[in-house]
Design a protein around this motif. Structure first.
Motif, PDB file in Angstrom:
ATOM      1  N   LEU A  90      14.969  50.647  24.180  1.00  0.00           N
ATOM      2  CA  LEU A  90      13.630  50.069  24.117  1.00  0.00           C
ATOM      3  C   LEU A  90      13.192  49.766  22.685  1.00  0.00           C
ATOM      4  CD1 LEU A  90      11.851  52.255  26.822  1.00  0.00           C
ATOM      5  CD2 LEU A  90      12.930  50.013  27.077  1.00  0.00           C
ATOM      6  N   LEU A  91      13.406  50.700  21.763  1.00  0.00           N
ATOM      7  CA  LEU A  91      12.978  50.499  20.377  1.00  0.00           C
ATOM      8  C   LEU A  91      14.096  50.018  19.474  1.00  0.00           C
ATOM      9  CD1 LEU A  91      10.745  53.676  19.800  1.00  0.00           C
ATOM     10  CD2 LEU A  91      10.013  51.379  20.446  1.00  0.00           C
ATOM     11  N   ASP A  92      15.339  50.350  19.836  1.00  0.00           N
ATOM     12  CA  ASP A  92      16.498  50.049  18.992  1.00  0.00           C
ATOM     13  C   ASP A  92      16.269  50.587  17.586  1.00  0.00           C
ATOM     14  OD1 ASP A  92      18.987  49.150  18.341  1.00  0.00           O
ATOM     15  OD2 ASP A  92      18.361  47.095  17.916  1.00  0.00           O
ATOM     16  N   LEU A  93      15.831  51.847  17.545  1.00  0.00           N
ATOM     17  CA  LEU A  93      15.465  52.463  16.277  1.00  0.00           C
ATOM     18  C   LEU A  93      15.763  53.963  16.360  1.00  0.00           C
ATOM     19  CD1 LEU A  93      13.973  51.831  13.535  1.00  0.00           C
ATOM     20  CD2 LEU A  93      11.902  52.686  14.664  1.00  0.00           C
ATOM     21  N   PRO A  94      16.463  54.527  15.378  1.00  0.00           N
ATOM     22  CA  PRO A  94      16.739  55.970  15.414  1.00  0.00           C
ATOM     23  C   PRO A  94      15.450  56.788  15.352  1.00  0.00           C
ATOM     24  CG  PRO A  94      18.127  54.863  13.800  1.00  0.00           C
ATOM     25  CD  PRO A  94      17.088  53.873  14.212  1.00  0.00           C
ATOM     26  N   LEU A  95      15.458  57.931  16.038  1.00  0.00           N
ATOM     27  CA  LEU A  95      14.361  58.897  15.945  1.00  0.00           C
ATOM     28  C   LEU A  95      14.805  59.982  14.974  1.00  0.00           C
ATOM     29  CD1 LEU A  95      13.343  59.151  19.730  1.00  0.00           C
ATOM     30  CD2 LEU A  95      12.393  57.666  17.958  1.00  0.00           C
ATOM     31  N   GLY A  96      14.589  59.724  13.695  1.00  0.00           N
ATOM     32  CA  GLY A  96      15.136  60.581  12.653  1.00  0.00           C
ATOM     33  C   GLY A  96      14.657  62.010  12.708  1.00  0.00           C
ATOM     34  N   PHE A  97      13.408  62.233  13.135  1.00  0.00           N
ATOM     35  CA  PHE A  97      12.885  63.601  13.120  1.00  0.00           C
ATOM     36  C   PHE A  97      13.574  64.491  14.154  1.00  0.00           C
ATOM     37  CE2 PHE A  97      10.547  61.472  16.395  1.00  0.00           C
ATOM     38  CZ  PHE A  97      10.187  62.429  17.326  1.00  0.00           C
ATOM     39  N   LEU A  98      14.263  63.891  15.134  1.00  0.00           N
ATOM     40  CA  LEU A  98      15.032  64.655  16.108  1.00  0.00           C
ATOM     41  C   LEU A  98      16.537  64.471  15.928  1.00  0.00           C
ATOM     42  CD1 LEU A  98      12.971  64.135  19.397  1.00  0.00           C
ATOM     43  CD2 LEU A  98      13.189  66.236  18.064  1.00  0.00           C
ATOM     44  N   GLY A  99      16.936  63.676  14.961  1.00  0.00           N
ATOM     45  CA  GLY A  99      18.342  63.427  14.741  1.00  0.00           C
ATOM     46  C   GLY A  99      18.966  62.495  15.753  1.00  0.00           C
ATOM     47  N   ILE A 100      18.158  61.811  16.553  1.00  0.00           N
ATOM     48  CA  ILE A 100      18.667  60.896  17.575  1.00  0.00           C
ATOM     49  C   ILE A 100      19.007  59.561  16.925  1.00  0.00           C
ATOM     50  CG2 ILE A 100      18.055  59.607  19.666  1.00  0.00           C
ATOM     51  CD1 ILE A 100      16.363  61.989  20.523  1.00  0.00           C
ATOM     52  N   GLN A 101      20.249  59.121  17.067  1.00  0.00           N
ATOM     53  CA  GLN A 101      20.725  57.900  16.424  1.00  0.00           C
ATOM     54  C   GLN A 101      20.588  56.660  17.295  1.00  0.00           C
ATOM     55  OE1 GLN A 101      21.656  57.999  13.161  1.00  0.00           O
ATOM     56  NE2 GLN A 101      20.987  60.136  13.348  1.00  0.00           N
ATOM     57  N   GLY A 102      20.291  56.839  18.582  1.00  0.00           N
ATOM     58  CA  GLY A 102      20.120  55.698  19.466  1.00  0.00           C
ATOM     59  C   GLY A 102      21.429  55.036  19.854  1.00  0.00           C
ATOM     60  N   ASN A 103      22.473  55.838  20.111  1.00  0.00           N
ATOM     61  CA  ASN A 103      23.793  55.282  20.432  1.00  0.00           C
ATOM     62  C   ASN A 103      24.043  55.132  21.932  1.00  0.00           C
ATOM     63  OD1 ASN A 103      24.559  55.165  17.712  1.00  0.00           O
ATOM     64  ND2 ASN A 103      25.188  57.322  17.736  1.00  0.00           N
ATOM     65  N   ILE A 104      23.012  55.322  22.741  1.00  0.00           N
ATOM     66  CA  ILE A 104      23.235  55.295  24.184  1.00  0.00           C
ATOM     67  C   ILE A 104      23.666  53.909  24.657  1.00  0.00           C
ATOM     68  CG2 ILE A 104      20.845  54.731  24.826  1.00  0.00           C
ATOM     69  CD1 ILE A 104      21.197  56.763  27.152  1.00  0.00           C
ATOM     70  N   ALA A 105      23.227  52.859  23.978  1.00  0.00           N
ATOM     71  CA  ALA A 105      23.627  51.500  24.372  1.00  0.00           C
ATOM     72  C   ALA A 105      25.120  51.277  24.171  1.00  0.00           C
ATOM     73  CB  ALA A 105      22.825  50.465  23.576  1.00  0.00           C
ATOM     74  N   GLN A 106      25.738  52.059  23.269  1.00  0.00           N
ATOM     75  CA  GLN A 106      27.180  51.976  23.042  1.00  0.00           C
ATOM     76  C   GLN A 106      27.931  53.068  23.800  1.00  0.00           C
ATOM     77  OE1 GLN A 106      24.995  51.988  20.123  1.00  0.00           O
ATOM     78  NE2 GLN A 106      24.917  49.770  20.447  1.00  0.00           N
ATOM     79  N   ALA A 107      27.259  53.655  24.812  1.00  0.00           N
ATOM     80  CA  ALA A 107      27.834  54.736  25.638  1.00  0.00           C
ATOM     81  C   ALA A 107      28.098  56.002  24.831  1.00  0.00           C
ATOM     82  CB  ALA A 107      29.106  54.278  26.330  1.00  0.00           C
ATOM     83  N   GLY A 108      27.260  56.251  23.828  1.00  0.00           N
ATOM     84  CA  GLY A 108      27.320  57.498  23.083  1.00  0.00           C
ATOM     85  C   GLY A 108      28.082  57.376  21.779  1.00  0.00           C
ATOM     86  N   PRO A 109      28.174  58.496  21.044  1.00  0.00           N
ATOM     87  CA  PRO A 109      27.703  59.819  21.449  1.00  0.00           C
ATOM     88  C   PRO A 109      26.189  59.997  21.292  1.00  0.00           C
ATOM     89  CG  PRO A 109      28.642  59.934  19.248  1.00  0.00           C
ATOM     90  CD  PRO A 109      28.860  58.526  19.733  1.00  0.00           C
ATOM     91  N   ILE A 110      25.617  60.827  22.165  1.00  0.00           N
ATOM     92  CA  ILE A 110      24.201  61.156  22.097  1.00  0.00           C
ATOM     93  C   ILE A 110      24.064  62.660  21.911  1.00  0.00           C
ATOM     94  CG2 ILE A 110      23.629  59.192  23.586  1.00  0.00           C
ATOM     95  CD1 ILE A 110      23.086  61.247  25.825  1.00  0.00           C
ATOM     96  N   GLN A 111      22.892  63.071  21.449  1.00  0.00           N
ATOM     97  CA  GLN A 111      22.646  64.506  21.273  1.00  0.00           C
ATOM     98  C   GLN A 111      21.327  64.967  21.863  1.00  0.00           C
ATOM     99  OE1 GLN A 111      23.566  62.616  18.419  1.00  0.00           O
ATOM    100  NE2 GLN A 111      21.491  61.805  18.182  1.00  0.00           N
ATOM    101  N   GLY A 112      20.443  64.049  22.220  1.00  0.00           N
ATOM    102  CA  GLY A 112      19.197  64.423  22.864  1.00  0.00           C
ATOM    103  C   GLY A 112      18.384  65.384  22.041  1.00  0.00           C
ATOM    104  N   LEU A 113      17.816  66.397  22.693  1.00  0.00           N
ATOM    105  CA  LEU A 113      16.958  67.385  22.028  1.00  0.00           C
ATOM    106  C   LEU A 113      17.745  68.502  21.360  1.00  0.00           C
ATOM    107  CD1 LEU A 113      14.219  67.832  24.796  1.00  0.00           C
ATOM    108  CD2 LEU A 113      13.960  66.621  22.627  1.00  0.00           C
ATOM    109  N   PHE A 114      19.075  68.441  21.389  1.00  0.00           N
ATOM    110  CA  PHE A 114      19.868  69.610  21.018  1.00  0.00           C
ATOM    111  C   PHE A 114      20.521  69.513  19.640  1.00  0.00           C
ATOM    112  CE2 PHE A 114      19.707  69.198  25.615  1.00  0.00           C
ATOM    113  CZ  PHE A 114      19.173  70.425  25.963  1.00  0.00           C
TER     114      PHE A 114
END
Length: 443
Positions: free
Chosen positions: A152-176
């Motif tokens: 939706l944003l195509d923008l990393p959520l830096g404060f959670l370390g989320i890189q937004g790689n789900i569109a490339q099928a990962g890797p993702i880390q979510g809240l962890f």
């Protein structure tokens, strides 16, 4: 209509702390706080995260005090857990930084306290249900944030370390925080969701949704350890099913046969480790770990028996952690293996205690699950299999969610097939009832 009277000796706050509703709320709060500690720390600061866990610890002590008549003193804490924590505390004396080492021990002891409390106020099914509820929310929120960031944003959520790689099928880390922790949590969640389904403790539609979320999170984490964990848990499930269906007079022989098969399998896996690593596509990941462990063993030889003192997660500026990272030009926060971490920090003595803690818990819970009909008893040994296998590649079992689950499993396993049962029987005498076990409150 007057309200029902509180139980004798339990009025006001005491009645609240001893209630089934509070026990369920407390268990959910502990799981939510510990499993989302990374996100809490990133959003509200480390002080907030520590305060939440400390507050839950104080409540845990209060709950155990109020329920003291329901708990046999010798069943309160597994002896192997006590020995491990005592050795870690003693190691503060020879640590290179006693202050950091002390607070590292306090952190581990605090998590252990939460696990002991849950192990006494909730039974196995209730614990699994609470963990399942928390996992559904955390994994769903993790996937939602990854979609928000990567689609939706195509923008990393830096404060959670989320890189937004789900569109490339990962890797993702979510809240962890890391993909490996997300993968580990997803496998634990899948075991819990499947137990919920088999026990029919949640509606089938919710079970299907939960398994789908857990499987998707595990796949998108792209963690090289997920495949190994899934294979180990699947093999353990098949073996446990085989034992449960065997005739009682054949179970002992079958257990020994399975034990020998496991030892042989581990030997074959070690000899064929390079083809297995290549098949899993984890060559670079394992080569990094191999380099770390080889370097680490050089420092273990300096203090082989008692180690360098307990810290838990590495103190980056302290010896030998700073020296190891300097030699490797890395910034590792752990040994990437719970066994190597314990060996480095607590020596061979500490490693023996840690293996005793996990090993006794696994054997006891496995024997219980193989003899009792309800499938819910399989939850504890399967979680322990996941923890012990994951400990080969990560140090999650020594802190946070991994340590919490290990303690809960050890406490649950210690309620049966333990010297405590015989001691309780001798204390009670032939004509007196045994110390009461914790009642099973309503869900």
């Amino acid at each position: 209509m007057t309200a029902p009277a509180a139980p004798a000796g339990r009025e006001g706050w005491g009645a609240l702390l001893a209630s089934a509703a509070f026990a369920r709320a407390y268990t959910i709060a502990v799981f939510a706080a510990v499993f989302s500690s990374f996100a809490i720390e990133r959003m509200a600061g480390r002080v907030t995260a520590v305060t939440i866990v400390a507050g839950l610890g104080v409540l845990g002590v209060a709950v155990l005090f109020v329920r003291r008549r329901e708990i046999s003193p010798v069943r309160l804490v597994p002896s192997t857990l006590v020995l491990f924590l005592v050795w870690a505390l003693i190691s503060v004396a020879w640590s290179t930084d006693r202050s950091l080492s002390w607070w590292g021990w306090v952190s581990a002891a605090g998590i252990a306290l939460l696990g002991v409390t849950i192990g006494h106020i909730r039974d196995t099914l209730q614990t699994a249900r609470a963990l399942g509820d928390v996992m559904r929310w955390l994994l769903s929120i993790s996937l939602g944030l990854e979609i928000l960031s990567g689609v939706l944003l195509d923008l990393p959520l830096g404060f959670l370390g989320i890189q937004g790689n789900i569109a490339q099928a990962g890797p993702i880390q979510g809240l962890f925080g890391t993909r490996n922790l997300l993968g580990f949590v997803a496998v634990v969640a899948l075991v819990t969701f499947l137990v919920e389904y088999r026990t029919q403790s949640v509606p089938p539609g919710l079970s299907l949704f939960s398994v789908a979320v857990g499987g998707l999170a595990a796949a998108l984490s792209d963690s090289p350890t997920v495949g190994v964990l899934a294979l180990a848990v699947t093999a353990a499930t098949a073996a446990l099913t085989l034992v449960r269906r065997a005739r009682p007079d054949r179970r002992s022989r079958l257990q020994w046969l399975l034990g020998g098969t496991v030892v042989l399998g581990l030997a074959v896996a070690y000899l064929a480790r390079h083809p297995i690593i290549a098949f899993l596509g984890a060559g670079s990941d394992f080569s990094m770990r191999a380099a770390l462990w080889e370097n680490l063993l050089g420092y273990v030889r300096l203090e082989p028996v008692h180690g360098f003192g307990w810290f838990g997660p590495w103190a980056q500026l302290e010896f030998p952690f700073a020296s190891i990272n300097y030699m490797l030009r890395e910034r590792h926060a752990s040994a990437l293996s719970a066994y190597f971490d314990v060996l480095l920090q607590l020596g061979w003595a500490g490693l023996v205690l840690f293996l005793s803690l996990a090993g006794f818990a696994l054997v006891r819970s496995w024997l219980i699950a193989s003899e009792r009909r309800s499938i819910v008893y399989a939850w504890t040994p399967l979680l322990l299999v996941a923890l012990l296998v994951d400990s080969l590649f990560e140090s999650f079992t020594l802190a946070g969610p991994g340590l919490l689950l290990l303690v809960i499993c050890a406490v649950r396993a210690g309620h049966a097939r333990s010297w405590r049962e015989r001691l309780d029987a001798r204390i009670a005498g032939p004509d007196l009832p045994l110390a009461p076990a914790p009642p099973r409150p309503a869900r």
